[in-house]
Scaffold this motif. Structure first.
Motif, short mmCIF file in Angstrom:
data_model
loop_
_atom_site.label_atom_id
_atom_site.label_comp_id
_atom_site.label_asym_id
_atom_site.label_seq_id
_atom_site.Cartn_x
_atom_site.Cartn_y
_atom_site.Cartn_z
N GLY A 82 26.60 39.57 42.61
CA GLY A 82 25.99 39.93 43.88
C GLY A 82 26.17 38.90 44.97
N ASN A 83 26.55 37.68 44.60
CA ASN A 83 26.75 36.61 45.58
C ASN A 83 28.18 36.53 46.09
N LEU A 84 29.08 37.35 45.56
CA LEU A 84 30.47 37.30 45.96
C LEU A 84 30.66 37.86 47.37
N SER A 85 31.74 37.45 48.00
CA SER A 85 32.13 38.06 49.28
C SER A 85 32.69 39.45 49.03
N GLY A 86 32.86 40.22 50.10
CA GLY A 86 33.39 41.57 49.96
C GLY A 86 34.75 41.58 49.29
N GLY A 87 35.62 40.65 49.70
CA GLY A 87 36.95 40.60 49.11
C GLY A 87 36.92 40.20 47.65
N GLN A 88 36.05 39.27 47.29
CA GLN A 88 35.94 38.86 45.89
C GLN A 88 35.42 40.01 45.03
N LYS A 89 34.53 40.83 45.58
CA LYS A 89 34.04 41.99 44.85
C LYS A 89 35.15 43.00 44.61
N LYS A 90 36.06 43.14 45.60
CA LYS A 90 37.19 44.05 45.42
C LYS A 90 38.12 43.53 44.32
N LEU A 91 38.31 42.21 44.27
CA LEU A 91 39.10 41.63 43.19
C LEU A 91 38.43 41.84 41.84
N LEU A 92 37.10 41.72 41.81
CA LEU A 92 36.37 41.99 40.58
C LEU A 92 36.55 43.44 40.15
N ASP A 93 36.55 44.36 41.10
CA ASP A 93 36.81 45.76 40.78
C ASP A 93 38.17 45.93 40.12
N LEU A 94 39.18 45.26 40.68
CA LEU A 94 40.50 45.31 40.06
C LEU A 94 40.47 44.72 38.65
N GLY A 95 39.70 43.64 38.50
CA GLY A 95 39.57 43.02 37.19
C GLY A 95 38.95 43.96 36.17
N ARG A 96 38.00 44.75 36.60
CA ARG A 96 37.38 45.68 35.66
C ARG A 96 38.35 46.77 35.22
N THR A 97 39.25 47.18 36.11
CA THR A 97 40.27 48.14 35.67
C THR A 97 41.19 47.50 34.65
N MET A 98 41.44 46.18 34.79
CA MET A 98 42.31 45.47 33.85
C MET A 98 41.66 45.32 32.47
N MET A 99 40.35 45.44 32.40
CA MET A 99 39.66 45.33 31.12
C MET A 99 39.67 46.65 30.35
N THR A 100 40.25 47.68 30.94
CA THR A 100 40.37 48.98 30.29
C THR A 100 41.82 49.16 29.85
N ASP A 101 42.09 50.30 29.28
CA ASP A 101 43.47 50.67 28.97
C ASP A 101 44.00 51.60 30.05
N ARG B 43 40.41 38.02 26.79
CA ARG B 43 40.94 38.95 27.78
C ARG B 43 40.32 38.71 29.15
N VAL B 44 39.02 38.42 29.16
CA VAL B 44 38.34 38.11 30.42
C VAL B 44 38.98 36.90 31.09
N ASP B 45 39.21 35.85 30.32
CA ASP B 45 39.82 34.65 30.90
C ASP B 45 41.21 34.94 31.45
N GLU B 46 41.95 35.79 30.77
CA GLU B 46 43.29 36.15 31.25
C GLU B 46 43.20 36.91 32.57
N VAL B 47 42.23 37.82 32.67
CA VAL B 47 42.04 38.58 33.91
C VAL B 47 41.61 37.67 35.05
N LEU B 48 40.69 36.76 34.78
CA LEU B 48 40.23 35.83 35.81
C LEU B 48 41.38 34.98 36.33
N ASP B 49 42.23 34.52 35.42
CA ASP B 49 43.38 33.72 35.83
C ASP B 49 44.36 34.55 36.65
N PHE B 50 44.63 35.76 36.20
CA PHE B 50 45.58 36.64 36.89
C PHE B 50 45.15 36.88 38.33
N LEU B 51 43.85 37.10 38.53
CA LEU B 51 43.33 37.42 39.87
C LEU B 51 42.93 36.18 40.66
N GLU B 52 43.07 35.02 40.05
CA GLU B 52 42.74 33.75 40.69
C GLU B 52 41.27 33.69 41.14
#
Length: 260
Positions: free
Chosen positions: A148-167, A129-138
């Motif tokens: 912690g090393n991500l840019s601000g925009g990448q962190k926002k994408l990670l936030d979206l990814g975490r919502t995708m890991m839930t139901d 599921r993680v790999d699918e989320v990473l691919d979806f968000l590019e």
């Protein structure tokens, strides 16, 4: 999907939210805008269970959730992100996503010791599921980077990814465009649209970027001084004199994203 009815909240003598009512329809991307101090984040915090309202009612799919705690709402499919992302900075992007699903067998000491086969099988499914989320968000190229090393925009994408890991069925987004460069903002916007159209996510988002609001949101609700002052499509909101007055006393065409 989300119904806000006559919600009010005061802090001391300050009325942060004043008798606000509106609905977030299932399958919509609903915008919530207003000048700084309008009460938007306080209202989000009430809906998300971080603050109890003084009065009023919040319902999710017809069920009263007023005063429910965030972890309870998580299990009911309502999650929120924050203006400043709350990533685990010393964990990788992949690890940040892996820890999200609730009830993992590996979290139980007995199962970790004596049912390692079950743990391994579940971990394998989570990784898929993680790999699918990473691919979806590019963002597969930063999967093993410390969050912690991500840019601000990448962190926002990670936030979206975490919502995708839930139901999650409904997501409250707090300023997804804040501090993000235009290139990554485009990716965030595209991801929100795809999650909405392809996966049926319902969004309510706070945002100061009126171009992003215009692109994503219908309807748009406007707050000022704790109260709801206008609702409708962005084309109408731009022409609303009360809204213009709230933004810079009528000289708000630039702030409201209007073309000159």
């Amino acid at each position: 999907m989300i119904k806000i009815e006559h919600v009010s909240k005061a802090f001391g003598g300050i009325q942060a939210v004043d008798d606000v009512s509106f609905e977030v329809a299932e399958g919509s991307i609903t915008g919530l805008i207003g000048p700084n101090g309008a009460g938007k984040s306080t209202l989000f915090n009430i809906v998300a269970g971080l603050i109890r309202p003084d009065s009023g009612r919040i319902s999710l799919e017809g069920r009263d959730i007023t005063g429910r705690r965030p972890h309870q709402l998580f299990h009911q499919g309502l999650v929120r992100t924050f203006q400043i992302p709350h990533e685990f900075s010393r964990m990788t992007v992949r690890e940040n996503l892996m820890v999200v699903p609730a009830g993992q067998a590996g979290e139980n000491l007995f199962k970790a010791w004596f049912r390692w086969g079950q743990v391994r099988e579940q971990d394998s499914k989570v990784l898929e599921r993680v790999d699918e989320v990473l691919d979806f968000l590019e963002i597969s190229h930063v999967a093993d980077e410390l969050a912690g090393n991500l840019s601000g925009g990448q962190k926002k994408l990670l936030d979206l990814g975490r919502t995708m890991m839930t139901d999650a069925r409904a997501v409250l987004l707090d300023e997804p465009g804040a501090g993000v460069n235009r290139t990554l903002l485009g990716k965030i916007s595209e991801a929100i649209q795809r999650l909405n159209t392809e996966r049926g996510y319902t969004f309510c988002l706070i945002e100061h970027d009126m171009d992003l609001i215009s692109k994503l949101c219908d309807p748009v609700h406007v707050m000022a001084n704790g109260a709801l002052i206008a609702s409708g499509p962005m084309s109408e909101i731009r022409q609303n004199e009360q809204v213009r007055e709230a933004y810079l006393g009528g000289g708000a065409s630039g702030r409201m994203g209007e073309q000159r």
